[in-house]
Motif scaffolding. Structure first.
Motif, PDB file in Angstrom:
ATOM      1  N   ILE A 167      49.231  53.813  48.735  1.00  0.00           N
ATOM      2  CA  ILE A 167      48.313  53.797  47.603  1.00  0.00           C
ATOM      3  C   ILE A 167      48.091  52.367  47.128  1.00  0.00           C
ATOM      4  CG2 ILE A 167      49.957  53.973  45.659  1.00  0.00           C
ATOM      5  CD1 ILE A 167      48.082  56.232  44.615  1.00  0.00           C
ATOM      6  N   SER A 168      46.847  52.036  46.779  1.00  0.00           N
ATOM      7  CA  SER A 168      46.526  50.696  46.301  1.00  0.00           C
ATOM      8  C   SER A 168      45.138  50.719  45.685  1.00  0.00           C
ATOM      9  CB  SER A 168      46.572  49.685  47.454  1.00  0.00           C
ATOM     10  OG  SER A 168      46.182  48.405  47.022  1.00  0.00           O
ATOM     11  N   ALA A 169      44.957  50.030  44.561  1.00  0.00           N
ATOM     12  CA  ALA A 169      43.640  49.967  43.921  1.00  0.00           C
ATOM     13  C   ALA A 169      43.576  48.785  42.968  1.00  0.00           C
ATOM     14  CB  ALA A 169      43.340  51.255  43.159  1.00  0.00           C
ATOM     15  N   TYR A 170      42.367  48.202  42.842  1.00  0.00           N
ATOM     16  CA  TYR A 170      42.085  47.110  41.907  1.00  0.00           C
ATOM     17  C   TYR A 170      40.957  47.569  40.983  1.00  0.00           C
ATOM     18  CZ  TYR A 170      44.491  43.792  45.058  1.00  0.00           C
ATOM     19  OH  TYR A 170      45.398  43.124  45.837  1.00  0.00           O
ATOM     20  N   PHE A 171      41.121  47.336  39.660  1.00  0.00           N
ATOM     21  CA  PHE A 171      40.086  47.680  38.685  1.00  0.00           C
ATOM     22  C   PHE A 171      39.788  46.471  37.805  1.00  0.00           C
ATOM     23  CE2 PHE A 171      42.369  51.600  39.612  1.00  0.00           C
ATOM     24  CZ  PHE A 171      41.350  52.520  39.836  1.00  0.00           C
ATOM     25  N   ASP A 172      38.530  46.350  37.340  1.00  0.00           N
ATOM     26  CA  ASP A 172      38.254  45.371  36.301  1.00  0.00           C
ATOM     27  C   ASP A 172      38.509  46.017  34.946  1.00  0.00           C
ATOM     28  OD1 ASP A 172      36.030  46.929  35.622  1.00  0.00           O
ATOM     29  OD2 ASP A 172      34.572  45.557  36.503  1.00  0.00           O
ATOM     30  N   VAL A 173      38.347  45.266  33.865  1.00  0.00           N
ATOM     31  CA  VAL A 173      38.712  45.782  32.538  1.00  0.00           C
ATOM     32  C   VAL A 173      37.811  46.918  32.091  1.00  0.00           C
ATOM     33  CG1 VAL A 173      39.810  43.655  31.755  1.00  0.00           C
ATOM     34  CG2 VAL A 173      37.345  43.954  31.450  1.00  0.00           C
ATOM     35  N   ASP A 174      36.660  47.071  32.729  1.00  0.00           N
ATOM     36  CA  ASP A 174      35.759  48.174  32.391  1.00  0.00           C
ATOM     37  C   ASP A 174      36.049  49.428  33.192  1.00  0.00           C
ATOM     38  OD1 ASP A 174      34.312  46.628  30.532  1.00  0.00           O
ATOM     39  OD2 ASP A 174      33.107  45.760  32.141  1.00  0.00           O
ATOM     40  N   GLY A 175      37.032  49.367  34.085  1.00  0.00           N
ATOM     41  CA  GLY A 175      37.395  50.529  34.863  1.00  0.00           C
ATOM     42  C   GLY A 175      36.676  50.642  36.191  1.00  0.00           C
ATOM     43  N   THR A 176      35.885  49.633  36.549  1.00  0.00           N
ATOM     44  CA  THR A 176      35.193  49.644  37.837  1.00  0.00           C
ATOM     45  C   THR A 176      36.164  49.246  38.942  1.00  0.00           C
ATOM     46  OG1 THR A 176      33.103  49.052  36.787  1.00  0.00           O
ATOM     47  CG2 THR A 176      33.280  48.693  39.168  1.00  0.00           C
ATOM     48  N   ARG A 177      36.195  50.036  39.983  1.00  0.00           N
ATOM     49  CA  ARG A 177      37.090  49.734  41.096  1.00  0.00           C
ATOM     50  C   ARG A 177      36.457  48.636  41.945  1.00  0.00           C
ATOM     51  NH1 ARG A 177      40.482  54.120  44.721  1.00  0.00           N
ATOM     52  NH2 ARG A 177      41.573  52.570  46.012  1.00  0.00           N
ATOM     53  N   VAL A 178      37.215  47.559  42.217  1.00  0.00           N
ATOM     54  CA  VAL A 178      36.648  46.402  42.900  1.00  0.00           C
ATOM     55  C   VAL A 178      37.277  46.134  44.261  1.00  0.00           C
ATOM     56  CG1 VAL A 178      35.940  45.263  40.755  1.00  0.00           C
ATOM     57  CG2 VAL A 178      38.217  44.821  41.680  1.00  0.00           C
ATOM     58  N   ASP A 179      38.238  46.971  44.688  1.00  0.00           N
ATOM     59  CA  ASP A 179      38.735  46.821  46.049  1.00  0.00           C
ATOM     60  C   ASP A 179      37.807  47.584  47.001  1.00  0.00           C
ATOM     61  OD1 ASP A 179      39.737  49.129  44.709  1.00  0.00           O
ATOM     62  OD2 ASP A 179      41.061  49.518  46.401  1.00  0.00           O
ATOM     63  N   ASP A 180      37.992  47.367  48.293  1.00  0.00           N
ATOM     64  CA  ASP A 180      37.140  47.986  49.305  1.00  0.00           C
ATOM     65  C   ASP A 180      37.801  49.275  49.780  1.00  0.00           C
ATOM     66  OD1 ASP A 180      35.499  48.706  51.366  1.00  0.00           O
ATOM     67  OD2 ASP A 180      35.494  46.743  52.342  1.00  0.00           O
ATOM     68  N   THR A 181      37.322  50.417  49.291  1.00  0.00           N
ATOM     69  CA  THR A 181      37.944  51.695  49.634  1.00  0.00           C
ATOM     70  C   THR A 181      37.655  52.097  51.075  1.00  0.00           C
ATOM     71  OG1 THR A 181      36.012  52.866  48.753  1.00  0.00           O
ATOM     72  CG2 THR A 181      37.863  52.497  47.252  1.00  0.00           C
ATOM     73  N   ALA A 182      36.681  51.442  51.719  1.00  0.00           N
ATOM     74  CA  ALA A 182      36.350  51.778  53.103  1.00  0.00           C
ATOM     75  C   ALA A 182      37.209  51.021  54.104  1.00  0.00           C
ATOM     76  CB  ALA A 182      34.873  51.486  53.379  1.00  0.00           C
ATOM     77  N   ALA A 183      37.886  49.962  53.656  1.00  0.00           N
ATOM     78  CA  ALA A 183      38.715  49.151  54.556  1.00  0.00           C
ATOM     79  C   ALA A 183      40.122  49.734  54.631  1.00  0.00           C
ATOM     80  CB  ALA A 183      38.770  47.718  54.068  1.00  0.00           C
ATOM     81  N   PRO A 184      40.831  49.501  55.738  1.00  0.00           N
ATOM     82  CA  PRO A 184      42.216  49.984  55.826  1.00  0.00           C
ATOM     83  C   PRO A 184      43.109  49.438  54.716  1.00  0.00           C
ATOM     84  CG  PRO A 184      41.404  49.356  57.986  1.00  0.00           C
ATOM     85  CD  PRO A 184      40.361  48.913  56.999  1.00  0.00           C
ATOM     86  N   ALA A 185      42.910  48.176  54.340  1.00  0.00           N
ATOM     87  CA  ALA A 185      43.747  47.593  53.287  1.00  0.00           C
ATOM     88  C   ALA A 185      43.009  46.451  52.607  1.00  0.00           C
ATOM     89  CB  ALA A 185      45.058  47.088  53.872  1.00  0.00           C
ATOM     90  N   THR A 186      43.035  46.446  51.274  1.00  0.00           N
ATOM     91  CA  THR A 186      42.576  45.297  50.499  1.00  0.00           C
ATOM     92  C   THR A 186      43.805  44.498  50.104  1.00  0.00           C
ATOM     93  OG1 THR A 186      40.607  46.417  49.645  1.00  0.00           O
ATOM     94  CG2 THR A 186      41.403  44.522  48.405  1.00  0.00           C
ATOM     95  N   LEU A 187      43.881  43.257  50.562  1.00  0.00           N
ATOM     96  CA  LEU A 187      45.071  42.443  50.354  1.00  0.00           C
ATOM     97  C   LEU A 187      45.022  41.626  49.080  1.00  0.00           C
ATOM     98  CD1 LEU A 187      45.497  41.077  53.991  1.00  0.00           C
ATOM     99  CD2 LEU A 187      46.465  43.152  53.000  1.00  0.00           C
TER     100      LEU A 187
END
Length: 422
Positions: free
Chosen positions: A208-228
């Motif tokens: 599990i892994s995820a990045y969000f901005d302060v507005d709750g928008t997800r900014v990592d790439d969910t289509a890629a195997p891993a966002t580093l």
């Protein structure tokens, strides 16, 4: 008329100088002067070996109370008592990119804490219970609290208002197929951890892994195997590094606009400097196979230099100080030409650069010994030619160095000492 022109020129020069000095003091790792070895200006006690910057105030915990100290003199300006145990405060300037206007402190049970919001002059603007509605908690940016929980593989991420306990947003993160071996040990495989990194809200765990901005928008790439890694830039875009696997194989970086569109893709991973003078773009150096590459603000290649770069220690005065492990190299930021090298032959192979500072003329490197002796050297290198200006031994926790308003600060959790240098 001539006098007026001279006065205007002097005023403009003073304004530019003040602006540069302010940028240096506000930058990560910026110190007013490193021309001579740092000497203690004042010393105080700290319960947990931690300190937070709030404007030009240094905030720490003494005898369970939050205390505001003038960073220049050490004078105690205010104190706030918070019942419920030692406060956990933040976010730190290095997590949000600048000193916050208010400090959020959590006390009590981690799953049901009380949030206190304190200003630089010690005023408590709110003190509210957050309840047990969101799981674990850490202070977030903009007077917020980041909360998260994981059940059955799925993580729930929440941003809660620190002043009224209102929920700003809630997001769920489904598990993926990336094992992330270091996070999948049996003891922690079913958990997750979250934190603030460069103004973004990040949650990680086994699969599990995820990045969000302060507005709750997800900014990592969910289509890629891993966002580093995701690095915000001054231009309002993101540099988002993905890989073909969780091990980091075949790294590439996308330049992503605010609307989520990808402007372009470049090879490698951005190297974020440990210290800058506040004027250079800290995101234009990338680690690429066998070397480092510099990009202009539009993502075009400027130059590529060979050598496996461990990290960028300093970017200042047009020079990038590259840590290659066995040698430190100063390169011209515009051309990539090597300006100087500092051989570390006199250091052990386990020694490492753990922190760095600059005053625009000097790169001061904190080099930790690899022999578990809790000792370090601060070596000052001239940015122009790499010559050693001074070399000073320091005792204590080598991870406790930081800067506040242009001052070098050392908070040592082992000894409970807080030292501010001049």
């Amino acid at each position: 008329m001539a006098t007026a022109v001279v006065v205007a020129f002097v005023a403009s020069s003073l304004a530019q100088s003040w602006s540069r000095d302010r940028a240096l003091a506000d930058s990560h790792g910026g110190v007013t002067s490193l021309a001579t070895p740092p000497r203690p200006a004042w010393e105080s006690e700290t319960d947990e070996g931690r300190a937070w910057a709030l404007g030009d105030t240094l905030v720490t915990v003494q005898d369970g109370r939050l205390v505001g100290l003038d960073v220049a003199t050490g004078r105690r300006g205010w104190e706030v008592g918070m019942s419920g145990g030692g406060p956990r405060c933040g976010p730190a300037p290095e997590d949000v990119g600048s000193s916050p206007a208010e400090l959020v402190c959590l006390v009590g049970d981690r799953m049901s804490p009380r949030a206190w919001v304190v200003t630089a002059d010690g005023q408590v603007t709110s003190s509210v219970p957050l309840g047990d509605v969101g799981g674990d908690a850490v202070p977030g940016p903009g007077a917020s609290v980041l909360r998260w929980d994981r059940t059955g593989g799925t993580a729930t991420v929440m941003l809660q208002d620190a002043k009224d306990a209102g929920v700003r947003w809630v997001r769920t993160v489904a598990p993926d197929d990336v094992a992330r071996v270091d996070l999948c040990r049996p003891q922690v495989a079913g958990t997750a951890a979250a934190d603030v990194e460069q103004g973004l809200l990040v949650v990680r765990g086994c699969r599990i892994s995820a990045y969000f901005d302060v507005d709750g928008t997800r900014v990592d790439d969910t289509a890629a195997p891993a966002t580093l890694q995701v690095v915000p830039t001054a231009a309002g875009t993101y540099l988002r590094t993905t890989a073909a696997s969780a091990t980091g194989a075949v790294e590439s970086t996308q330049v992503v606009r605010n609307d989520g569109a990808t402007e372009r893709i470049v090879p490698g991973r951005p190297l974020v400097p440990l210290a800058t003078d506040g004027t250079a773009d800290p995101t234009r150096l990338l680690s690429v196979p066998g070397g480092v590459q510099a990009l202009d603000t539009r993502g075009n290649e400027r130059w590529t230099a060979s050598g496996d770069v461990v990290q960028v220690a300093v970017v200042a005065d047009g020079v990038a100080v590259l840590d290659l492990g066995w040698v430190v190299r100063g390169v011209d930021l515009a051309t990539g030409a090597t300006a100087w090298t500092w051989e570390r032959d006199d250091l052990g192979v386990a020694d490492s650069v753990v922190a760095a500072f600059t005053d625009r003329h000097v790169a001061a490197l904190v080099v930790a010994a690899g022999d578990m002796t809790r000792s370090a050297r601060i070596v000052a290198l001239d940015l122009a030619d790499g010559s050693v200006l001074w070399d000073q031994q320091v005792d204590g926790d080598t991870g406790g160095f930081g800067t506040v308003d242009g001052h070098l600060v050392h908070a040592d959790p082992a000894t409970g000492r807080l030292v501010v240098y001049r």
